[in-house]
Motif scaffolding. Structure first.
Motif, PDB file in Angstrom:
ATOM      1  N   ARG A  48       3.161  -5.635 -17.941  1.00  0.00           N
ATOM      2  CA  ARG A  48       2.581  -5.333 -16.720  1.00  0.00           C
ATOM      3  C   ARG A  48       3.572  -5.578 -15.496  1.00  0.00           C
ATOM      4  O   ARG A  48       4.183  -6.521 -15.356  1.00  0.00           O
ATOM      5  CB  ARG A  48       1.306  -6.321 -16.561  1.00  0.00           C
ATOM      6  N   VAL A  49       3.463  -4.435 -14.684  1.00  0.00           N
ATOM      7  CA  VAL A  49       4.170  -4.396 -13.539  1.00  0.00           C
ATOM      8  C   VAL A  49       3.074  -4.873 -12.203  1.00  0.00           C
ATOM      9  O   VAL A  49       2.142  -4.093 -12.190  1.00  0.00           O
ATOM     10  CB  VAL A  49       4.893  -3.287 -13.079  1.00  0.00           C
ATOM     11  N   LEU A  50       3.180  -6.082 -11.735  1.00  0.00           N
ATOM     12  CA  LEU A  50       2.155  -6.467 -10.800  1.00  0.00           C
ATOM     13  C   LEU A  50       2.848  -6.167  -9.290  1.00  0.00           C
ATOM     14  O   LEU A  50       3.880  -6.655  -9.254  1.00  0.00           O
ATOM     15  CB  LEU A  50       1.787  -8.087 -11.076  1.00  0.00           C
ATOM     16  N   VAL A  51       1.956  -5.455  -8.915  1.00  0.00           N
ATOM     17  CA  VAL A  51       2.233  -5.032  -7.302  1.00  0.00           C
ATOM     18  C   VAL A  51       1.461  -5.821  -6.375  1.00  0.00           C
ATOM     19  O   VAL A  51       0.412  -5.837  -6.428  1.00  0.00           O
ATOM     20  CB  VAL A  51       2.222  -3.544  -7.123  1.00  0.00           C
ATOM     21  N   SER A  52       2.227  -6.660  -5.448  1.00  0.00           N
ATOM     22  CA  SER A  52       1.291  -7.244  -4.466  1.00  0.00           C
ATOM     23  C   SER A  52       1.121  -6.728  -3.290  1.00  0.00           C
ATOM     24  O   SER A  52       0.043  -6.931  -2.747  1.00  0.00           O
ATOM     25  CB  SER A  52       2.167  -8.691  -4.175  1.00  0.00           C
ATOM     26  N   ALA A  53       2.041  -5.505  -2.922  1.00  0.00           N
ATOM     27  CA  ALA A  53       1.638  -4.926  -1.646  1.00  0.00           C
ATOM     28  C   ALA A  53       2.361  -3.635  -1.492  1.00  0.00           C
ATOM     29  O   ALA A  53       3.494  -3.875  -2.211  1.00  0.00           O
ATOM     30  CB  ALA A  53       1.982  -5.868  -0.394  1.00  0.00           C
ATOM     31  N   THR A  54       2.069  -2.643  -0.745  1.00  0.00           N
ATOM     32  CA  THR A  54       2.699  -1.474  -0.596  1.00  0.00           C
ATOM     33  C   THR A  54       2.620  -1.314   1.131  1.00  0.00           C
ATOM     34  O   THR A  54       1.834  -1.690   1.639  1.00  0.00           O
ATOM     35  CB  THR A  54       2.052  -0.301  -1.009  1.00  0.00           C
ATOM     36  N   TYR A  55       3.772  -0.703   1.500  1.00  0.00           N
ATOM     37  CA  TYR A  55       3.981  -0.535   2.823  1.00  0.00           C
ATOM     38  C   TYR A  55       4.371   0.999   2.960  1.00  0.00           C
ATOM     39  O   TYR A  55       5.146   1.245   2.292  1.00  0.00           O
ATOM     40  CB  TYR A  55       5.107  -1.484   3.475  1.00  0.00           C
ATOM     41  N   PRO A  56       4.209   1.448   4.405  1.00  0.00           N
ATOM     42  CA  PRO A  56       4.721   2.737   4.621  1.00  0.00           C
ATOM     43  C   PRO A  56       6.362   2.521   4.643  1.00  0.00           C
ATOM     44  O   PRO A  56       6.744   1.538   5.090  1.00  0.00           O
ATOM     45  CB  PRO A  56       4.118   3.062   5.955  1.00  0.00           C
ATOM     46  N   LEU A  57       7.007   3.679   4.269  1.00  0.00           N
ATOM     47  CA  LEU A  57       8.532   3.537   4.441  1.00  0.00           C
ATOM     48  C   LEU A  57       9.091   2.936   5.922  1.00  0.00           C
ATOM     49  O   LEU A  57       9.925   2.222   6.006  1.00  0.00           O
ATOM     50  CB  LEU A  57       9.072   4.881   4.300  1.00  0.00           C
ATOM     51  N   ALA A  58       8.299   3.416   6.863  1.00  0.00           N
ATOM     52  CA  ALA A  58       8.579   3.243   8.365  1.00  0.00           C
ATOM     53  C   ALA A  58       8.228   1.617   8.615  1.00  0.00           C
ATOM     54  O   ALA A  58       9.024   1.098   9.422  1.00  0.00           O
ATOM     55  CB  ALA A  58       7.848   3.993   9.344  1.00  0.00           C
ATOM     56  N   ASP A  59       7.595   0.835   7.535  1.00  0.00           N
ATOM     57  CA  ASP A  59       7.420  -0.709   7.870  1.00  0.00           C
ATOM     58  C   ASP A  59       8.485  -1.416   6.807  1.00  0.00           C
ATOM     59  O   ASP A  59       8.010  -2.455   6.514  1.00  0.00           O
ATOM     60  CB  ASP A  59       6.166  -0.972   7.713  1.00  0.00           C
TER      61      ASP A  59
END
Length: 315
Positions: free
Chosen positions: A283-294
């Motif tokens: 499993r690849v657990l992703v905690s958050a995503t952000y726009p590239l600009a951030d």
């Protein structure tokens, strides 16, 4: 022109800038990729924080060692680890330079086909932590019947190492804050809280002893407890405490001074990591995503050391 994230100076996340840069035509053995997600890792901010160098000639620094996206153009002889790369292929790119971008050109040798079952942030976050964990387990010879102590079990590399070690038939004792214990149990580990008394808690959790240890956080506690509990120092590895490694005679792995980079081991692991993740065994657990600009905000988050799993940037 597509946007890219650069560090035009050394410093903290505030130095990061988004600028538009033209993308070159792919040459022989290369492919151009429309990036859908880029993995964020501690090494990214260390590259411009001055941790490794403050060479002004290296500026501006392009960030991002891993990404995932769709091939839009392939040069002649663009062959990846699993065969020819063609326009339309969905791929994971690792190890690359400049993954924090909307578009990039990468060697086809760095491209592995993305499993259909992974979304883009998961695909972008698989390889660096997965390959690092794989190297740690190979270097310490972890296999069936072993009991391995994983310091920092809820971090990006720790979650991968825990799952891969369990998959090899090992018993895993993983350190983490109380809030992460249930997650580690779900992944097959026995969680213990770090802090004073750690060695005694590990002994209680592993009454037959600990045969290997992975220090994934670089604290003195992690090194000291590993030395107390593991008889064979060749079966203790660190990816962070490089100074202590030399003094204590334990394995230093990765990009630090005197460390074994394990390049061939890590690159060879990519197809197997993709297979395991695609089949749901990893499993690849992703905690958050952000726009590239951030990107700066994403780096501030990962610098706290309290994220569980991966962070991805979305162009």
């Amino acid at each position: 022109m597509p946007p890219v994230v650069i560090a035009p100076a050394y410093g903290g996340p505030e130095v990061l800038a988004v600028t538009d840069r033209p993308t070159a035509e792919p040459g022989p053995g290369e492919a151009r990729i429309a990036v859908r997600a880029a993995g964020v890792n501690p090494v990214d901010y260390k590259s411009y924080a001055g941790t490794f160098s403050r060479d002004l000639a290296a500026l501006p620094i392009r960030l991002g060692l891993e990404a995932a996206g769709t091939v839009t153009q392939a040069g002649a002889g663009a062959d990846g680890p699993a065969g020819p790369i063609s326009a339309g292929d969905e791929v994971i790119a690792y190890r690359i330079t400049g993954g924090y971008a909307a578009e990039l050109v990468a060697p086809a040798s760095a491209l592995v086909r993305k499993p259909a079952s992974l979304d883009w942030p998961q695909a972008a976050g698989l390889m660096l932590t997965g390959a690092t964990a794989w190297h740690c387990l190979v270097a310490t010879g972890v296999g069936s019947g072993d009991t391995v102590l994983v310091h920092g079990g809820a971090g990006g590399v720790g979650l991968m190492a825990t799952q891969l070690a369990v998959g090899r038939g090992a018993t895993v004792i993983a350190t983490a804050s109380e809030a992460r214990h249930e997650l580690l149990r779900e992944l097959g580990a026995v969680p213990v809280t770090y802090g004073p008394g750690l060695a005694e808690r590990v002994r209680a959790a592993a009454p037959h002893g600990v045969t290997a240890a992975l220090d994934l956080i670089g604290t003195d506690e992690a090194v000291d407890v590993s030395l107390q509990l593991v008889a064979d120092r060749a079966r203790i590895a660190t990816i962070a405490a490089f100074g202590r490694a030399g003094q204590a005679g334990i394995r230093a792995l990765g990009g630090g001074p005197g460390a074994d980079p394990g390049t061939e081991i890590r690159m060879a692991a990519r197809p197997e990591l993709a297979r395991l993740a695609g089949e749901g065994q990893l499993r690849v657990l992703v905690s958050a995503t952000y726009p590239l600009a951030d990107a700066a905000e994403a780096h501030r988050a990962i610098m706290t050391g309290h994220t569980a799993g991966k962070i991805a940037l979305m162009p």
